[in-house]
Design an enzyme around this catalytic site. Structure first.
Site, mmCIF file in Angstrom:
data_model
loop_
_atom_site.group_PDB
_atom_site.id
_atom_site.type_symbol
_atom_site.label_atom_id
_atom_site.label_comp_id
_atom_site.label_asym_id
_atom_site.label_seq_id
_atom_site.Cartn_x
_atom_site.Cartn_y
_atom_site.Cartn_z
ATOM 1 N N HIS A 162 4.975 7.351 31.881
ATOM 2 C CA HIS A 162 4.691 5.833 31.278
ATOM 3 C C HIS A 162 5.479 4.681 32.073
ATOM 4 O O HIS A 162 6.655 4.977 32.567
ATOM 5 C CB HIS A 162 4.977 5.662 29.739
ATOM 6 N N HIS A 164 10.981 -2.392 22.887
ATOM 7 C CA HIS A 164 12.162 -2.076 23.735
ATOM 8 C C HIS A 164 11.617 -1.963 25.335
ATOM 9 O O HIS A 164 10.547 -1.922 25.433
ATOM 10 C CB HIS A 164 12.989 -0.790 23.369
ATOM 11 N N HIS A 208 13.516 13.186 23.682
ATOM 12 C CA HIS A 208 11.853 12.866 23.461
ATOM 13 C C HIS A 208 11.005 13.964 23.521
ATOM 14 O O HIS A 208 11.175 14.774 24.539
ATOM 15 C CB HIS A 208 11.173 11.732 24.243
HETATM 16 C C1 M3P Z 1 9.622 5.884 23.959
HETATM 17 C C2 M3P Z 1 9.635 6.555 25.196
HETATM 18 C C3 M3P Z 1 7.884 4.909 19.324
HETATM 19 C C4 M3P Z 1 8.087 5.681 20.623
HETATM 20 C C5 M3P Z 1 8.886 5.366 21.734
HETATM 21 C C6 M3P Z 1 9.096 6.209 23.118
HETATM 22 C C7 M3P Z 1 8.393 3.424 19.404
HETATM 23 O O1 M3P Z 1 10.366 4.608 24.115
HETATM 24 O O2 M3P Z 1 10.177 6.206 26.109
HETATM 25 O O3 M3P Z 1 8.923 7.765 25.381
HETATM 26 O O4 M3P Z 1 7.363 5.553 18.430
HETATM 27 FE FE FE Z 2 10.753 4.210 25.780
#
Ligand code: M3P
Ligand code: FE
Length: 309
Positions: free
Chosen positions: A202, A216, A248
């Site tokens: 992404h 963010h 993640h």
């Molecule tokens: C990330 C990422 C939310 C997910 C965030 C995910 C705010 O920041 O870098 O994959 O639900």
């Molecule tokens: Fe992120």
């Protein structure tokens, strides 16, 4: 033609001196320039040590924290005309920003995305080079750079009340590729991860939340060990950590979220997978989103979802 990558993010902060101390000493960015002109007021430009463009972050003093706009770079100069037409066909109001109006970039186009944030597209960016130079460069920065010192900015995340509508705009009008999505039980998108011409999972993500908000932005680090060191640096400096260090499920990246001294959320990120342009979309269900967000903890933290800029 197309959208290459994130170029810069422009934000407001109620304490520019404190923010500058944090972004240079703790985050370890390079301060490029400080200006004070009639329109923007007191403004600082920052970049990472391996970035080639003039800056990747513009912060200006304003009593209210928030995002002014974010800017993506297009591949060719002529792409701006093509996007101007596509955006007008979609029904967006597009304005031209001429060369000389913004520090570090030439002509650009500005418009509001369906989720309310102001976005710019630019091709002509001032190339000031990284700190290593182009003549017999060392492969690493000086060992005494202060703070976390990420080599570059990686991605950003904005909120949208209608994630599906925003996702369609970024895919159909701007041509970004969907890599991952979270669907609720009715098949509606709660979150989407989109890539430009990079091979990262992404360049921008959009998650359900208030229109106009910034959730963010993230800096790239080269490996997990640097994430661990970043956590030490953050804790040592008394920075409030929001989540992590962890991983993640979505993107597979390793991460820490934390807040700058005025409450803007930052992330450091590494790993993730290589995305080919023909890669099939990965889908997460709402029930498994805890693991998608934070794979080890398996939680959907309310502070994480509700706090934004
Ligand atoms: C990330 C990422 C939310 C997910 C965030 C995910 C705010 O920041 O870098 O994959 O639900
Ligand atoms: Fe992120």
């Amino acid at each position: 033609m197309g959208i290459l990558r994130l170029a810069h993010i422009d934000v407001r902060t109620p304490d520019l001196d404190l923010a500058t101390a944090y972004y240079t000493e703790v985050m370890g960015l390079q301060q490029v320039q400080r200006t004070n002109d009639a329109e923007l007021g007191d403004t600082v430009y920052f970049k990472c040590w391996d970035e080639e463009d003039h800056h990747s972050l513009r912060m200006r003093y304003n009593p209210r924290t928030g995002m002014d706009s974010f800017t993506f770079r297009v591949e060719h100069e002529d792409d701006l005309h093509v996007y101007e037409k596509k955006l007008a066909d979609y029904g967006a109001q597009v304005s031209r920003v001429s060369k000389g109006e913004a520090v570090g970039q030439g002509e650009s186009i500005r418009f509001e995305v369906p989720s309310g944030q102001i976005m710019e597209l630019v091709w002509d960016v001032e190339k000031t080079g990284n700190i290593l130079g182009k003549s017999n460069p060392s492969p690493v920065p000086p060992p005494d750079l202060p703070g976390i010192a990420p080599p570059r900015m990686d991605h950003m995340l904005v909120n949208a009340e209608e994630v599906g509508e925003a996702a369609r705009f970024f895919q159909d009008v701007l041509g970004l590729r969907l890599t991952e999505q979270v669907l609720d039980g009715n098949g509606h998108q709660l979150g989407v991860w989109l890539a430009g011409r990079t091979n990262s999972p992404h360049d921008i993500a959009i998650v359900n939340g208030p229109n106009g908000a910034l959730h963010h932005w993230a800096y790239w680090l080269d490996d997990w060990d640097h994430i661990r060191k970043a956590a030490d640096t953050l804790a040592y400096n008394g920075v409030q950590i929001d989540q992590g260090p962890t991983r993640h499920g979505v993107t597979r990246g390793n991460t820490i979220y934390f807040f700058d001294p005025l409450g803007i959320r930052n992330e450091v990120f590494t790993g993730g997978y290589w995305v080919d342009p023909d890669q099939e979309i990965i889908t997460w269900t709402e029930q498994e989103f805890g693991k998608g967000l934070f794979y080890y903890e398996n939680i959907v933290s309310q502070r994480f979802l509700r706090m934004h800029t």
